[in-house]
Scaffold this motif. Structure first.
Motif, mmCIF file in Angstrom:
data_model
loop_
_atom_site.group_PDB
_atom_site.id
_atom_site.type_symbol
_atom_site.label_atom_id
_atom_site.label_comp_id
_atom_site.label_asym_id
_atom_site.label_seq_id
_atom_site.Cartn_x
_atom_site.Cartn_y
_atom_site.Cartn_z
ATOM 1 N N THR A 270 0.751 -1.198 -0.055
ATOM 2 C CA THR A 270 0.131 0.069 0.063
ATOM 3 C C THR A 270 1.113 1.103 -0.164
ATOM 4 N N SER B 18 0.486 5.704 -0.065
ATOM 5 C CA SER B 18 -0.487 6.859 -0.089
ATOM 6 C C SER B 18 0.016 8.127 0.757
ATOM 7 N N ASP C 125 -2.797 9.626 2.243
ATOM 8 C CA ASP C 125 -4.003 9.346 2.834
ATOM 9 C C ASP C 125 -4.031 8.257 3.944
ATOM 10 N N GLN D 111 -6.141 6.898 5.799
ATOM 11 C CA GLN D 111 -7.286 6.140 5.703
ATOM 12 C C GLN D 111 -7.157 5.064 4.223
ATOM 13 N N LYS D 112 -6.602 5.316 3.433
ATOM 14 C CA LYS D 112 -6.191 4.419 2.392
ATOM 15 C C LYS D 112 -5.325 3.367 2.719
ATOM 16 N N VAL D 113 -4.224 3.787 3.647
ATOM 17 C CA VAL D 113 -3.526 2.579 4.139
ATOM 18 C C VAL D 113 -4.209 1.658 5.115
ATOM 19 N N SER E 62 -7.303 1.106 5.125
ATOM 20 C CA SER E 62 -8.325 0.441 4.254
ATOM 21 C C SER E 62 -7.550 -0.890 3.417
ATOM 22 N N ALA E 63 -6.511 -0.577 2.800
ATOM 23 C CA ALA E 63 -5.927 -1.627 2.175
ATOM 24 C C ALA E 63 -5.526 -2.812 3.003
ATOM 25 N N GLU F 252 -7.089 -3.646 6.028
ATOM 26 C CA GLU F 252 -8.296 -4.423 6.257
ATOM 27 C C GLU F 252 -8.689 -5.092 5.248
ATOM 28 N N THR F 253 -8.910 -4.481 3.955
ATOM 29 C CA THR F 253 -9.256 -5.403 3.001
ATOM 30 C C THR F 253 -8.647 -6.591 2.687
ATOM 31 N N THR G 113 4.404 11.010 2.719
ATOM 32 C CA THR G 113 3.846 10.005 2.089
ATOM 33 C C THR G 113 4.530 8.446 2.195
#
Length: 149
Positions: free
Chosen positions: A43, A45, A47, A49-51, A53-54, A56-57, A100
């Protein structure tokens, strides 16, 4: 207190995230697949939240956690945040302060104690780079988070 197995869950997560693809094959036998489950991913970013989320997904898609069980999602979330604190040196911010990350991650779940009553635990290891959003202006970083489920 019970003794830990030959390889701890945190050590396992760190070895996986730092290993080359060839080395990962050797780690599989050492981990004892009936004890630990894991997934790997990447991952990057500005952001946070994107880290999160990646990670968790990947844990959901690889059946490391069950999305519908709050205690599993909660344990994973706290392990991720603890690992991110290591990556960001305690300042859990990225884009807001013009930073980043580019990270590899490992999520490991299992019973790290001989006594089954200690239950399952989850570890998240992160390794990669952090820095200004300009190629070449970053440095290595790592983080580890462990939480009980």
């Amino acid at each position: 207190m019970t003794s830990q197995q030959s390889i701890g869950i945190g050590k396992c997560a760190l070895q996986l995230v730092l290993a080359s693809s060839d080395e990962i094959e050797g780690l599989k036998s050492e981990m004892n697949e009936s004890t630990f489950q894991y997934c790997l991913g990447k991952t990057g970013s500005m952001d946070l939240q994107k880290v999160v989320s990646a990670i968790e997904t990947a844990a959901k898609r690889n059946h490391i956690i069950q999305e519908g069980l709050y205690r599993e999602m909660h344990a994973l979330y706290h392990a991720i945040l603890e690992a991110v604190q290591g990556v960001t040196r305690g300042q859990v911010q990225l884009g807001d302060v013009m930073r980043t990350v580019g990270l590899r991650f490992a999520v490991v779940r299992g019973k790290p104690y001989e006594n089954d009553q200690e239950g399952e635990w989850i570890a998240v290891a992160l390794y990669g780079t952090i820095g200004a959003p300009i190629r070449g202006l970053e440095h290595e970083t790592a983080g580890l988070g462990i939480n009980h489920i």
